[in-house]
Design an enzyme around this catalytic site. Structure first.
Site, PDB file in Angstrom:
ATOM      1  N   THR A 109      -5.496   1.874   9.908  1.00  0.00           N
ATOM      2  CA  THR A 109      -4.624   2.933  10.440  1.00  0.00           C
ATOM      3  C   THR A 109      -5.374   3.887  11.372  1.00  0.00           C
ATOM      4  OG1 THR A 109      -3.164   2.797   8.560  1.00  0.00           O
ATOM      5  CG2 THR A 109      -3.071   4.831   9.761  1.00  0.00           C
ATOM      6  N   ILE A 166      -0.191  -1.704   7.783  1.00  0.00           N
ATOM      7  CA  ILE A 166      -1.174  -1.511   8.867  1.00  0.00           C
ATOM      8  C   ILE A 166      -2.544  -1.378   8.199  1.00  0.00           C
ATOM      9  CG2 ILE A 166      -1.982  -0.132  10.815  1.00  0.00           C
ATOM     10  CD1 ILE A 166       0.819   0.994  11.182  1.00  0.00           C
ATOM     11  N   ASP A 167      -3.387  -2.378   8.345  1.00  0.00           N
ATOM     12  CA  ASP A 167      -4.754  -2.255   7.853  1.00  0.00           C
ATOM     13  C   ASP A 167      -5.610  -1.838   9.053  1.00  0.00           C
ATOM     14  OD1 ASP A 167      -6.827  -2.445   5.855  1.00  0.00           O
ATOM     15  OD2 ASP A 167      -7.568  -4.120   7.068  1.00  0.00           O
ATOM     16  N   ASP A 175      -5.957  -4.901   0.877  1.00  0.00           N
ATOM     17  CA  ASP A 175      -6.868  -5.023   2.015  1.00  0.00           C
ATOM     18  C   ASP A 175      -7.418  -6.443   2.128  1.00  0.00           C
ATOM     19  OD1 ASP A 175      -6.877  -2.239   2.832  1.00  0.00           O
ATOM     20  OD2 ASP A 175      -8.101  -1.792   1.073  1.00  0.00           O
ATOM     21  N   ASP A 204      -0.303  -5.022   3.188  1.00  0.00           N
ATOM     22  CA  ASP A 204      -0.821  -3.814   3.848  1.00  0.00           C
ATOM     23  C   ASP A 204      -0.148  -3.775   5.215  1.00  0.00           C
ATOM     24  OD1 ASP A 204      -2.141  -1.663   4.926  1.00  0.00           O
ATOM     25  OD2 ASP A 204      -4.130  -2.278   4.225  1.00  0.00           O
ATOM     26  N   GLU A 251       0.825  -1.214   0.000  1.00  0.00           N
ATOM     27  CA  GLU A 251       0.000   0.000   0.000  1.00  0.00           C
ATOM     28  C   GLU A 251       0.854   1.257   0.000  1.00  0.00           C
ATOM     29  OE1 GLU A 251      -2.871   0.682   3.158  1.00  0.00           O
ATOM     30  OE2 GLU A 251      -3.657   2.381   2.036  1.00  0.00           O
TER      31      GLU A 251
END
Ligand code: IPD
Ligand code: CA
Ligand code: CA
Length: 263
Positions: A89, A86-87, A211, A84, A69
């Site tokens: 955030t 940090i999915d 995601d 990702d 990402e």
């Protein structure tokens, strides 16, 4: 490497990254930059986490491609890692417990391994193609035989106001027809919740490949179906995940509401 080997490597990297994020997360993380809208934020730790993941992939598998990402698409080759860092955030920013490190591995475009480390919960979901979905040594199975009227449905909202207005209209039509809805704040974690039977279904307009790549494999290995509308694969237009039967019911409810539009 087999799918199980890829899952083991992805798990090792996702665990190390989760440990780093847990150790370095300040009480109030600072927003470094905004992306698609003022509420679509990046922190220094989103970037640091993706850099760590990319470094570990490069050390172990120097020829592989990566789609992340924060760092975009790099490299080519049959094996591609979908990241990702940090999915969720916004949850990370506020100190809510639903944020995750999400890592998937694709071979020739097919997901063969997926790991979602929901760090604050200490839960690491894993799956390999044909090898099942797992959490803490327990094999996961999604809920089955749930009618639409009894379904607990997770969803999410995008960052662009015009898109959110449509999402709210669609939701207003859906809420009276299901048990209830949940907005957890992490697509990857939501898909793991489908896998673990913590919700019955998930749908959202807008999630990107990073995601849903890992969580999608975890959900399908737990018996769920993931896809888009009208036979399309999961895509940013719409991603829908539920057990067979409920998937079709939710799909047929959503199609006439035209949920892929942005205004
Ligand atoms: C977001 C989360 C959220 C979903 C958004 C995503 P981010 O990812 O998955 O639950 O509703 O569509 O963009 O920005 O926190 O990585
Ligand atoms: Ca995300
Ligand atoms: Ca992210």
């Amino acid at each position: 490497m087999t799918p199980a080997d890829f899952a083991a490597l992805a798990e090792e990297i996702a665990r190390e990254t989760g440990d780093m994020l847990k150790a370095k997360r300040p009480a109030r993380p600072e927003v470094l930059q905004t992306k698609s809208s003022p509420t679509d934020v990046v922190t220094a730790l989103d970037r640091a986490a993706e850099e760590l993941i990319r470094m570990r992939i490069k050390q172990a598998r120097p020829g592989d491609a990566v789609l992340g990402e924060e760092g975009g698409a790099t490299g080519d080759g049959a094996v591609r890692w979908i990241v990702d860092p940090i999915d969720g955030t916004v949850n990370f920013l506020y100190g809510l417990p639903d944020w995750a490190v999400s890592i998937a591995v694709e071979v020739d475009g097919v997901a063969v391994a997926g790991v979602v480390n929901v760090v604050p919960r200490g839960e690491v979901f894993t799956a390999s193609l044909g090898g099942g979905a797992w959490l803490a040594g327990e094999r996961l199975r999604c809920n089955t035989g749930v009618p639409l009227a009894g379904a607990l449905v997770a969803t999410g909202f995008g960052y662009i106001p015009a898109r959110r207005a449509v999402q709210a209209q669609v939701l207003a039509q859906l809420v009276p027809q299901v048990r209830d809805v949940r907005r957890g704040g992490s697509c990857a974690s939501d898909l793991c919740s489908v896998a673990a039977g913590r919700v019955d279904a998930y749908y959202e307009r807008g999630p990107e490949h990073w995601d849903y790549a890992a969580g999608g494999l975890i959900a399908t290995e737990a018996g769920a179906v993931i896809g888009g509308l009208n036979g399309k694969p999961a895509n940013p237009g719409l991603t829908l995940c539920a057990s067979p039967g409920l998937f079709e019911e939710l799909h047929d409810l959503l199609v006439p509401l035209d949920p892929e539009r942005d205004g």
